[in-house]
Design an enzyme around this catalytic site. Sequence first.
Site, PDB file in Angstrom:
ATOM      1  N   TYR A  44       0.804  -1.223   0.000  1.00  0.00           N
ATOM      2  CA  TYR A  44       0.000   0.000   0.000  1.00  0.00           C
ATOM      3  C   TYR A  44       0.838   1.275   0.000  1.00  0.00           C
ATOM      4  O   TYR A  44       0.374   2.313  -0.473  1.00  0.00           O
ATOM      5  CB  TYR A  44      -0.992  -0.019   1.163  1.00  0.00           C
ATOM      6  CG  TYR A  44      -2.067  -1.049   0.922  1.00  0.00           C
ATOM      7  CD1 TYR A  44      -3.092  -0.794   0.014  1.00  0.00           C
ATOM      8  CD2 TYR A  44      -2.014  -2.285   1.539  1.00  0.00           C
ATOM      9  CE1 TYR A  44      -4.052  -1.755  -0.246  1.00  0.00           C
ATOM     10  CE2 TYR A  44      -2.980  -3.252   1.293  1.00  0.00           C
ATOM     11  CZ  TYR A  44      -3.995  -2.975   0.395  1.00  0.00           C
ATOM     12  OH  TYR A  44      -4.940  -3.940   0.125  1.00  0.00           O
ATOM     13  N   GLU A  45       2.035   1.224   0.526  1.00  0.00           N
ATOM     14  CA  GLU A  45       2.903   2.404   0.500  1.00  0.00           C
ATOM     15  C   GLU A  45       3.480   2.611  -0.895  1.00  0.00           C
ATOM     16  O   GLU A  45       3.622   3.738  -1.346  1.00  0.00           O
ATOM     17  CB  GLU A  45       4.051   2.273   1.513  1.00  0.00           C
ATOM     18  CG  GLU A  45       3.640   2.407   2.954  1.00  0.00           C
ATOM     19  CD  GLU A  45       3.146   3.787   3.333  1.00  0.00           C
ATOM     20  OE1 GLU A  45       3.595   4.793   2.740  1.00  0.00           O
ATOM     21  OE2 GLU A  45       2.282   3.870   4.220  1.00  0.00           O
ATOM     22  N   GLY A  46       3.847   1.505  -1.544  1.00  0.00           N
ATOM     23  CA  GLY A  46       4.510   1.617  -2.835  1.00  0.00           C
ATOM     24  C   GLY A  46       5.936   2.102  -2.657  1.00  0.00           C
ATOM     25  O   GLY A  46       6.379   2.411  -1.551  1.00  0.00           O
TER      26      GLY A  46
END
Length: 158
Positions: free
Chosen positions: A32-34
């Site tokens: 989700y952070e990437g």
Amino acid sequence: MLTLTMTMLAIMLNTAAPMTTSDHGKMHIIRYEGFSSAPYRDAHGCSVGYGHWLHSGPCAASDRHVTKAEAWEMFEKDISLRENLLRKLVKVPLLQNEFDAMLGFMYNVGAGALRRSTLLKKLNAGDKRGAADEFLRWSKNPGIIKRRIATRKMFLNE
């Protein structure tokens, strides 16, 4: 014959050694952070890599780019710091999936927000189902809804 409840097992696990984030929990955060090699502006200021916070305010030309290896090293340090904070904030035994979900949530919203949250209050009161439902209240924009749903599912081991 000895029957262990999930709570008894969590207590046993928590007393053996401090709980740390599992690989599954780390991959959840990274998903989700990437990754960004270039500094970027987010809700908290300027970040780089896998959500590593550099400073408040806009990103500057002097903020350096990072490699994936450097970003991973920063990520591991960030995780370790947050694990220590989470162990201080949470007063009830957690299962691994619950710890991972709480750490991922705190990684995203910050320790201060978690400290003040109803989610933490419910968790520390022993209301794990109520705490799980609180994840969904932290979705102020459409882009974060998937993350909150996935974090809740992780917490509940669904």
